[in-house]
Design a protein around this motif. Structure first.
Motif, PDB file in Angstrom:
ATOM      1  N   THR A 112     -11.602  12.892 -49.619  1.00 40.55           N
ATOM      2  CA  THR A 112     -12.114  13.784 -48.574  1.00 40.55           C
ATOM      3  C   THR A 112     -11.924  15.244 -48.978  1.00 40.55           C
ATOM      4  OG1 THR A 112     -11.636  12.152 -46.852  1.00 40.55           O
ATOM      5  CG2 THR A 112     -11.895  14.433 -46.146  1.00 40.55           C
ATOM      6  N   ALA A 113     -10.753  15.570 -49.537  1.00 36.67           N
ATOM      7  CA  ALA A 113     -10.479  16.943 -49.959  1.00 36.67           C
ATOM      8  C   ALA A 113     -11.421  17.371 -51.087  1.00 36.67           C
ATOM      9  CB  ALA A 113      -9.027  17.068 -50.405  1.00 36.67           C
ATOM     10  N   THR A 114     -11.692  16.463 -52.023  1.00 34.21           N
ATOM     11  CA  THR A 114     -12.599  16.767 -53.129  1.00 34.21           C
ATOM     12  C   THR A 114     -14.004  17.050 -52.617  1.00 34.21           C
ATOM     13  OG1 THR A 114     -11.304  15.419 -54.676  1.00 34.21           O
ATOM     14  CG2 THR A 114     -13.615  15.833 -55.249  1.00 34.21           C
ATOM     15  N   LEU A 115     -14.484  16.253 -51.688  1.00 36.15           N
ATOM     16  CA  LEU A 115     -15.818  16.467 -51.127  1.00 36.15           C
ATOM     17  C   LEU A 115     -15.884  17.778 -50.346  1.00 36.15           C
ATOM     18  CD1 LEU A 115     -16.713  12.844 -49.960  1.00 36.15           C
ATOM     19  CD2 LEU A 115     -17.651  14.093 -51.916  1.00 36.15           C
ATOM     20  N   PHE A 116     -14.790  18.138 -49.679  1.00 37.61           N
ATOM     21  CA  PHE A 116     -14.719  19.414 -48.970  1.00 37.61           C
ATOM     22  C   PHE A 116     -14.910  20.571 -49.942  1.00 37.61           C
ATOM     23  CE2 PHE A 116     -11.883  23.008 -47.899  1.00 37.61           C
ATOM     24  CZ  PHE A 116     -12.471  23.446 -46.720  1.00 37.61           C
ATOM     25  N   VAL A 117     -14.215  20.529 -51.067  1.00 37.89           N
ATOM     26  CA  VAL A 117     -14.326  21.605 -52.057  1.00 37.89           C
ATOM     27  C   VAL A 117     -15.711  21.609 -52.689  1.00 37.89           C
ATOM     28  CG1 VAL A 117     -13.399  22.495 -54.225  1.00 37.89           C
ATOM     29  CG2 VAL A 117     -11.847  21.590 -52.482  1.00 37.89           C
ATOM     30  N   ALA A 118     -16.252  20.428 -52.979  1.00 38.59           N
ATOM     31  CA  ALA A 118     -17.597  20.349 -53.551  1.00 38.59           C
ATOM     32  C   ALA A 118     -18.621  20.971 -52.614  1.00 38.59           C
ATOM     33  CB  ALA A 118     -17.955  18.894 -53.856  1.00 38.59           C
ATOM     34  N   ASP A 119     -18.441  20.796 -51.322  1.00 39.98           N
ATOM     35  CA  ASP A 119     -19.354  21.406 -50.343  1.00 39.98           C
ATOM     36  C   ASP A 119     -19.217  22.930 -50.342  1.00 39.98           C
ATOM     37  OD1 ASP A 119     -20.525  19.050 -49.549  1.00 39.98           O
ATOM     38  OD2 ASP A 119     -19.258  18.786 -47.777  1.00 39.98           O
ATOM     39  N   LEU A 120     -17.996  23.433 -50.501  1.00 36.94           N
ATOM     40  CA  LEU A 120     -17.795  24.884 -50.579  1.00 36.94           C
ATOM     41  C   LEU A 120     -18.514  25.468 -51.789  1.00 36.94           C
ATOM     42  CD1 LEU A 120     -14.000  25.294 -49.704  1.00 36.94           C
ATOM     43  CD2 LEU A 120     -15.947  25.686 -48.211  1.00 36.94           C
ATOM     44  N   VAL A 121     -18.417  24.783 -52.920  1.00 36.04           N
ATOM     45  CA  VAL A 121     -19.094  25.244 -54.133  1.00 36.04           C
ATOM     46  C   VAL A 121     -20.605  25.196 -53.941  1.00 36.04           C
ATOM     47  CG1 VAL A 121     -19.516  24.737 -56.575  1.00 36.04           C
ATOM     48  CG2 VAL A 121     -17.186  24.609 -55.646  1.00 36.04           C
ATOM     49  N   LYS A 122     -21.091  24.154 -53.295  1.00 35.00           N
ATOM     50  CA  LYS A 122     -22.528  24.036 -53.033  1.00 35.00           C
ATOM     51  C   LYS A 122     -23.020  25.194 -52.176  1.00 35.00           C
ATOM     52  CE  LYS A 122     -26.009  20.856 -51.195  1.00 35.00           C
ATOM     53  NZ  LYS A 122     -26.246  19.517 -50.594  1.00 35.00           N
ATOM     54  N   GLU A 123     -22.253  25.541 -51.145  1.00 35.85           N
ATOM     55  CA  GLU A 123     -22.627  26.671 -50.287  1.00 35.85           C
ATOM     56  C   GLU A 123     -22.642  27.974 -51.078  1.00 35.85           C
ATOM     57  OE1 GLU A 123     -19.959  26.727 -46.991  1.00 35.85           O
ATOM     58  OE2 GLU A 123     -20.604  24.764 -46.227  1.00 35.85           O
ATOM     59  N   GLN A 124     -21.647  28.152 -51.950  1.00 35.53           N
ATOM     60  CA  GLN A 124     -21.586  29.341 -52.796  1.00 35.53           C
ATOM     61  C   GLN A 124     -22.814  29.410 -53.705  1.00 35.53           C
ATOM     62  OE1 GLN A 124     -18.253  29.386 -55.489  1.00 35.53           O
ATOM     63  NE2 GLN A 124     -18.611  31.486 -56.177  1.00 35.53           N
ATOM     64  N   ALA A 125     -23.193  28.285 -54.281  1.00 40.65           N
ATOM     65  CA  ALA A 125     -24.355  28.241 -55.166  1.00 40.65           C
ATOM     66  C   ALA A 125     -25.641  28.567 -54.412  1.00 40.65           C
ATOM     67  CB  ALA A 125     -24.462  26.864 -55.821  1.00 40.65           C
ATOM     68  N   MET A 126     -25.773  28.057 -53.218  1.00 45.15           N
ATOM     69  CA  MET A 126     -26.981  28.317 -52.421  1.00 45.15           C
ATOM     70  C   MET A 126     -27.141  29.804 -52.144  1.00 45.15           C
ATOM     71  SD  MET A 126     -26.890  25.080 -49.762  1.00 45.15           S
ATOM     72  CE  MET A 126     -28.269  25.715 -48.791  1.00 45.15           C
ATOM     73  N   GLN A 127     -26.029  30.489 -51.916  1.00 44.72           N
ATOM     74  CA  GLN A 127     -26.082  31.932 -51.672  1.00 44.72           C
ATOM     75  C   GLN A 127     -26.581  32.691 -52.899  1.00 44.72           C
ATOM     76  OE1 GLN A 127     -22.121  32.975 -50.396  1.00 44.72           O
ATOM     77  NE2 GLN A 127     -22.286  31.815 -48.481  1.00 44.72           N
ATOM     78  N   GLU A 128     -26.414  32.101 -54.070  1.00 42.90           N
ATOM     79  CA  GLU A 128     -26.858  32.719 -55.324  1.00 42.90           C
ATOM     80  C   GLU A 128     -28.199  32.144 -55.783  1.00 42.90           C
ATOM     81  OE1 GLU A 128     -25.300  35.227 -56.640  1.00 42.90           O
ATOM     82  OE2 GLU A 128     -23.617  35.146 -55.227  1.00 42.90           O
ATOM     83  N   GLU A 129     -28.888  31.440 -54.865  1.00 40.61           N
ATOM     84  CA  GLU A 129     -30.175  30.811 -55.169  1.00 40.61           C
ATOM     85  C   GLU A 129     -30.054  29.835 -56.334  1.00 40.61           C
ATOM     86  OE1 GLU A 129     -33.161  33.834 -55.610  1.00 40.61           O
ATOM     87  OE2 GLU A 129     -33.197  34.242 -53.459  1.00 40.61           O
ATOM     88  N   CYS A 130     -28.974  29.069 -56.291  1.00 37.67           N
ATOM     89  CA  CYS A 130     -28.733  28.036 -57.299  1.00 37.67           C
ATOM     90  C   CYS A 130     -28.532  26.696 -56.602  1.00 37.67           C
ATOM     91  CB  CYS A 130     -27.499  28.369 -58.136  1.00 37.67           C
ATOM     92  SG  CYS A 130     -27.678  29.810 -59.205  1.00 37.67           S
ATOM     93  N   GLU A 131     -28.549  25.660 -57.372  1.00 38.90           N
ATOM     94  CA  GLU A 131     -28.216  24.334 -56.877  1.00 38.90           C
ATOM     95  C   GLU A 131     -27.184  23.720 -57.810  1.00 38.90           C
ATOM     96  OE1 GLU A 131     -32.002  22.535 -56.688  1.00 38.90           O
ATOM     97  OE2 GLU A 131     -32.313  22.477 -58.859  1.00 38.90           O
ATOM     98  N   VAL A 132     -26.507  22.700 -57.338  1.00 44.29           N
ATOM     99  CA  VAL A 132     -25.416  22.113 -58.119  1.00 44.29           C
ATOM    100  C   VAL A 132     -25.701  20.652 -58.425  1.00 44.29           C
ATOM    101  CG1 VAL A 132     -23.677  23.689 -57.186  1.00 44.29           C
ATOM    102  CG2 VAL A 132     -24.103  21.498 -56.040  1.00 44.29           C
TER     103      VAL A 132
END
Length: 210
Positions: A112-132
């Motif tokens: 659960t903690a790993t998926l939480f962090v992966a979602d944070l990174v995904k949100e960060q990438a979206m702000q930079e017009e990127c995908e993960v």
């Protein structure tokens, strides 16, 4: 480097309890007299967590990790996430049957903690017009004989020799000491319930362009 300490992990008590029941683990030998006892035990374990994460974006391929370390074209986030030391210290005090159940639950919390962090990174990438892409695991712990959740068991793994080579450098780059994560001479991480992974980034393809 981004650091989050003591973030909230969803206990998913009912879901985890159902999984333990499906695995057929020996509840009576663990002193647990059924599903209600197991639910309470999952809640008790959740109160022993001290989760933390650090993650860092390698934007311009400046980290020398080797060509096969990550399938990303110059951009990836390196991440470490831990449940803290208290939960595994507690597990070590338990009799074998209860310890196995405890470690199985801790694996679910780490998932659960790993998926939480992966979602944070995904949100960060979206702000930079990127995908993960999917996480690529550099280090997944062994928690006794507990079975790995599907995320770890079937997830992408960095080649073991490459992982062994790059792990110390990754921990240094993301300043893992800020969440009290370290590795010993055998490159075993402490606290034990800790995972390290890489999430590749790609620029989003613009519509109408090939």
């Amino acid at each position: 480097m981004r650091k989050i300490k003591r973030f909230k992990i969803s206990t998913r008590q009912k879901e985890i309890t159902r999984k333990i029941m499906r695995l057929g683990l020996d509840l009576p030998a663990a002193g647990l007299q059924g599903e209600a006892d197991l639910l309470r035990f999952v809640l008790e374990l959740s109160q022993k967590l001290d989760p933390g994460t650090v993650y860092e974006l390698n934007e311009n391929a400046l980290w020398d990790l080797g060509a096969e370390a990550v399938s990303a074209e110059g951009m990836f986030s390196a991440c470490a996430v831990t449940l803290g030391a208290a939960c595994t210290q507690y597990a070590a005090t338990l009799l074998p049957a209860k310890q196995l159940i405890c470690q199985t639950v801790l694996f679910e919390f780490l998932r659960t903690a790993t998926l939480f962090v992966a979602d944070l990174v995904k949100e960060q990438a979206m702000q930079e017009e990127c995908e993960v892409s999917q996480p690529q695991f550099v280090y997944v712990p062994k928690l006794g004989l507990a079975p790995e959740p599907k995320l770890f068991k079937e997830g992408l793994r960095v080649d073991p020799l490459t992982a062994h080579k790059i792990l110390p450098e990754l921990l240094k780059r993301i300043q893992a000491e800020k969440i009290e994560v370290s590795c010993d001479e055998n490159l075993t991480l402490l606290p034990p319930a800790t995972a390290v992974f890489i999430i590749p980034w790609q620029k989003k393809k613009r519509k109408g362009k090939k």
